[in-house]
Enzyme design. Structure first.
Site, PDB file in Angstrom:
ATOM      1  N   ALA A   1      12.057   6.876 -22.466  1.00  0.00           N
ATOM      2  CA  ALA A   1      13.008   7.975 -22.404  1.00  0.00           C
ATOM      3  C   ALA A   1      14.380   7.731 -21.685  1.00  0.00           C
ATOM      4  O   ALA A   1      14.210   6.839 -20.730  1.00  0.00           O
ATOM      5  CB  ALA A   1      12.049   9.143 -21.768  1.00  0.00           C
TER       6      ALA A   1
ATOM      7  N   GLY B   1       8.072   5.390 -23.855  1.00  0.00           N
ATOM      8  CA  GLY B   1       8.342   5.480 -25.405  1.00  0.00           C
ATOM      9  C   GLY B   1       8.917   4.136 -25.966  1.00  0.00           C
ATOM     10  O   GLY B   1       8.724   3.976 -27.164  1.00  0.00           O
TER      11      GLY B   1
ATOM     12  N   GLU C   1       5.668   2.613 -26.941  1.00  0.00           N
ATOM     13  CA  GLU C   1       5.209   3.648 -27.922  1.00  0.00           C
ATOM     14  C   GLU C   1       5.852   3.126 -29.299  1.00  0.00           C
ATOM     15  O   GLU C   1       5.313   3.101 -30.495  1.00  0.00           O
ATOM     16  CB  GLU C   1       5.278   5.041 -27.657  1.00  0.00           C
ATOM     17  CG  GLU C   1       4.270   5.423 -26.482  1.00  0.00           C
ATOM     18  CD  GLU C   1       4.415   6.834 -26.025  1.00  0.00           C
ATOM     19  OE1 GLU C   1       5.475   6.984 -25.823  1.00  0.00           O
ATOM     20  OE2 GLU C   1       3.171   7.204 -26.369  1.00  0.00           O
TER      21      GLU C   1
ATOM     22  N   GLU D   1       4.509   6.283 -17.644  1.00  0.00           N
ATOM     23  CA  GLU D   1       4.656   7.741 -17.646  1.00  0.00           C
ATOM     24  C   GLU D   1       3.832   8.333 -16.426  1.00  0.00           C
ATOM     25  O   GLU D   1       4.500   9.284 -15.566  1.00  0.00           O
ATOM     26  CB  GLU D   1       4.163   8.316 -18.794  1.00  0.00           C
ATOM     27  CG  GLU D   1       4.854   8.060 -20.159  1.00  0.00           C
ATOM     28  CD  GLU D   1       4.771   6.728 -20.853  1.00  0.00           C
ATOM     29  OE1 GLU D   1       4.296   5.669 -20.234  1.00  0.00           O
ATOM     30  OE2 GLU D   1       5.218   6.642 -22.097  1.00  0.00           O
TER      31      GLU D   1
HETATM   32  C1  LIG Z   1      12.755  11.318 -26.232  1.00  0.00           C
HETATM   33  C2  LIG Z   1      11.668  10.978 -25.205  1.00  0.00           C
HETATM   34  C3  LIG Z   1      10.600  10.404 -25.612  1.00  0.00           C
HETATM   35  C4  LIG Z   1       9.495   9.867 -25.467  1.00  0.00           C
HETATM   36  C5  LIG Z   1       9.480   9.830 -23.831  1.00  0.00           C
HETATM   37  C6  LIG Z   1       8.743   8.919 -23.329  1.00  0.00           C
HETATM   38  C7  LIG Z   1       8.393   9.098 -21.654  1.00  0.00           C
HETATM   39  C8  LIG Z   1       8.757   7.659 -21.132  1.00  0.00           C
HETATM   40  O1  LIG Z   1       9.474   6.915 -21.900  1.00  0.00           O
HETATM   41  S1  LIG Z   1       8.586   7.732 -19.810  1.00  0.00           S
HETATM   42  C9  LIG Z   1       9.243   6.179 -19.209  1.00  0.00           C
HETATM   43  C10 LIG Z   1      10.818   6.294 -19.002  1.00  0.00           C
HETATM   44  N1  LIG Z   1      11.173   5.034 -18.438  1.00  0.00           N
HETATM   45  C11 LIG Z   1      10.999   4.455 -17.286  1.00  0.00           C
HETATM   46  O2  LIG Z   1      10.265   5.071 -16.199  1.00  0.00           O
HETATM   47  C12 LIG Z   1      11.734   3.171 -17.066  1.00  0.00           C
HETATM   48  C13 LIG Z   1      12.469   3.156 -15.531  1.00  0.00           C
HETATM   49  N2  LIG Z   1      13.153   2.174 -15.466  1.00  0.00           N
HETATM   50  C14 LIG Z   1      12.702   0.925 -14.640  1.00  0.00           C
HETATM   51  O3  LIG Z   1      11.545   0.909 -14.503  1.00  0.00           O
HETATM   52  C15 LIG Z   1      13.999   0.017 -14.339  1.00  0.00           C
HETATM   53  O4  LIG Z   1      15.000   0.626 -14.365  1.00  0.00           O
HETATM   54  C16 LIG Z   1      13.703  -1.177 -15.477  1.00  0.00           C
HETATM   55  C17 LIG Z   1      13.919  -0.512 -16.656  1.00  0.00           C
HETATM   56  C18 LIG Z   1      12.585  -1.853 -15.282  1.00  0.00           C
HETATM   57  C19 LIG Z   1      14.966  -2.185 -15.011  1.00  0.00           C
HETATM   58  O5  LIG Z   1      14.789  -2.598 -13.485  1.00  0.00           O
HETATM   59  P1  LIG Z   1      16.131  -3.424 -13.036  1.00  0.00           P
HETATM   60  O6  LIG Z   1      16.357  -4.489 -13.867  1.00  0.00           O
HETATM   61  O7  LIG Z   1      15.500  -3.370 -11.565  1.00  0.00           O
HETATM   62  O8  LIG Z   1      17.286  -2.446 -13.007  1.00  0.00           O
HETATM   63  P2  LIG Z   1      17.509  -1.030 -12.435  1.00  0.00           P
HETATM   64  O9  LIG Z   1      18.841  -1.364 -11.228  1.00  0.00           O
HETATM   65  O10 LIG Z   1      16.252  -0.215 -12.066  1.00  0.00           O
HETATM   66  O11 LIG Z   1      18.281  -0.168 -13.457  1.00  0.00           O
HETATM   67  C20 LIG Z   1      19.483  -0.570 -14.409  1.00  0.00           C
HETATM   68  C21 LIG Z   1      20.103   0.524 -14.687  1.00  0.00           C
HETATM   69  O12 LIG Z   1      19.252   0.846 -15.993  1.00  0.00           O
HETATM   70  C22 LIG Z   1      19.339   2.194 -15.750  1.00  0.00           C
HETATM   71  N3  LIG Z   1      17.996   2.930 -16.285  1.00  0.00           N
HETATM   72  C23 LIG Z   1      16.680   2.270 -16.170  1.00  0.00           C
HETATM   73  N4  LIG Z   1      15.944   2.969 -16.808  1.00  0.00           N
HETATM   74  C24 LIG Z   1      16.621   3.821 -17.557  1.00  0.00           C
HETATM   75  C25 LIG Z   1      16.226   4.762 -18.501  1.00  0.00           C
HETATM   76  N5  LIG Z   1      14.929   5.034 -18.899  1.00  0.00           N
HETATM   77  N6  LIG Z   1      17.049   5.630 -19.191  1.00  0.00           N
HETATM   78  C26 LIG Z   1      18.474   5.472 -18.694  1.00  0.00           C
HETATM   79  N7  LIG Z   1      18.867   4.570 -17.795  1.00  0.00           N
HETATM   80  C27 LIG Z   1      18.015   3.667 -17.352  1.00  0.00           C
HETATM   81  C28 LIG Z   1      19.088   2.424 -14.189  1.00  0.00           C
HETATM   82  O13 LIG Z   1      19.591   3.916 -13.909  1.00  0.00           O
HETATM   83  C29 LIG Z   1      20.366   1.571 -13.840  1.00  0.00           C
HETATM   84  O14 LIG Z   1      21.565   2.249 -14.118  1.00  0.00           O
HETATM   85  P3  LIG Z   1      23.025   1.840 -13.422  1.00  0.00           P
HETATM   86  O15 LIG Z   1      24.020   2.813 -13.974  1.00  0.00           O
HETATM   87  O16 LIG Z   1      23.089   0.590 -13.109  1.00  0.00           O
HETATM   88  O17 LIG Z   1      22.365   2.465 -12.060  1.00  0.00           O
END
Ligand SMILES: CC/C=C\C=C\CC(=O)SCCNC(=O)CCNC(=O)[C@H](O)C(C)(C)COP(=O)(O)OP(=O)(O)OC[C@H]1O[C@@H](n2cnc3c(N)ncnc32)[C@H](O)[C@@H]1OP(=O)(O)O
Length: 188
Positions: free
Chosen positions: A61, A100, A103, A123
């Site tokens: 997401a 997601g 998924e 999640e």
């Molecule tokens: C319509 C929706 C439908 C379904 C929904 C399903 C539910 C889910 O999907 S819940 C899961 C959501 N995702 C997450 O929880 C992932 C969260 N992110 C992480 O775990 C980490 O960021 C990473 C992807 C493993 C990457 O880690 P790392 O390499 O250490 O970099 P970071 O500094 O943490 O992140 C870099 C940069 O990416 C941005 N970011 C990370 N995840 C997301 C995301 N899901 N959406 C948008 N942006 C994301 C993070 O904010 C950083 O951005 P900067 O601008 O560089 O700060």
């Protein structure tokens, strides 16, 4: 958004584009719907590969849309349409396939992973459960005990563990998209 190209003659390649982690924003979901329709209606396309740009499949997401009004196509029917596709769909997983994003990959018929990729359903760490049928597709694929472990801990698994569990079909140290295209050609 999602970009559509045709590669290797008969493979439709759908590339998720939403930096930095190709999260499932409304525009990405709409892009998947549009490019799937395009690929499915093209007689010359016999199989599909879904990948993410810049060596990351999908971080799930889009956290930037949390707290905003839901718009765009919902994820559940989108993934169902991929699963129901008469043309085989292969996910090319690099970087991460989380929430997601995993998924979405589970709705594909096959999954090819880069050796450095991480996969998981985090999640629970956000107080949620996988709601786009990951809680059904994952146990069907790897059995209830292993799936429950991943769903209830939210831990990320390596590509090697994903292969051993049966989440992915193949792991490569080289270009994941190339391996997925080759795989897609072989199952078309
Ligand atoms: C319509 C929706 C439908 C379904 C929904 C399903 C539910 C889910 O999907 S819940 C899961 C959501 N995702 C997450 O929880 C992932 C969260 N992110 C992480 O775990 C980490 O960021 C990473 C992807 C493993 C990457 O880690 P790392 O390499 O250490 O970099 P970071 O500094 O943490 O992140 C870099 C940069 O990416 C941005 N970011 C990370 N995840 C997301 C995301 N899901 N959406 C948008 N942006 C994301 C993070 O904010 C950083 O951005 P900067 O601008 O560089 O700060």
């Amino acid at each position: 958004m999602a970009q559509y190209t045709r590669v290797a003659g008969s493979v439709g390649l759908i590339t998720l584009q939403n930096p930095p982690v190709n999260a499932l924003s409304a525009m990405v979901r709409q892009g998947i719907v549009d490019t799937m329709e395009r690929a499915l209606s093209a007689p010359e396309v016999k199989s599909l590969v879904i990948c993410g740009q810049k060596e990351t499949f999908c971080g799930g997401a889009d956290i930037r849309e949390f707290g905003t009004k839901m718009s765009g196509p919902p994820l559940i029917p989108l993934i169902h349409a991929i699963e129901a596709s008469t043309k085989p769909v292969v996910a090319a997983i690099e970087g991460v396939a989380l929430g997601g994003g995993l998924e979405l990959a589970l709705g594909c018929h096959y999954r090819i992973s880069h050796s450095k990729a991480k996969l998981g359903l985090p999640e629970v760490t956000l107080g949620l459960l996988p709601a786009a049928a990951g809680s059904q597709r994952l146990p069907r694929l790897i059995g209830v005990p292993a799936a429950l472990d991943l769903i209830t801990t939210g831990r990320h698994v390596t590509a090697a563990e994903a292969l051993q569990l049966g989440i992915v079909d193949q792991v490569t140290d080289h270009s994941t998209v190339d391996a997925a295209v080759k795989f897609a050609l072989s199952v078309a």
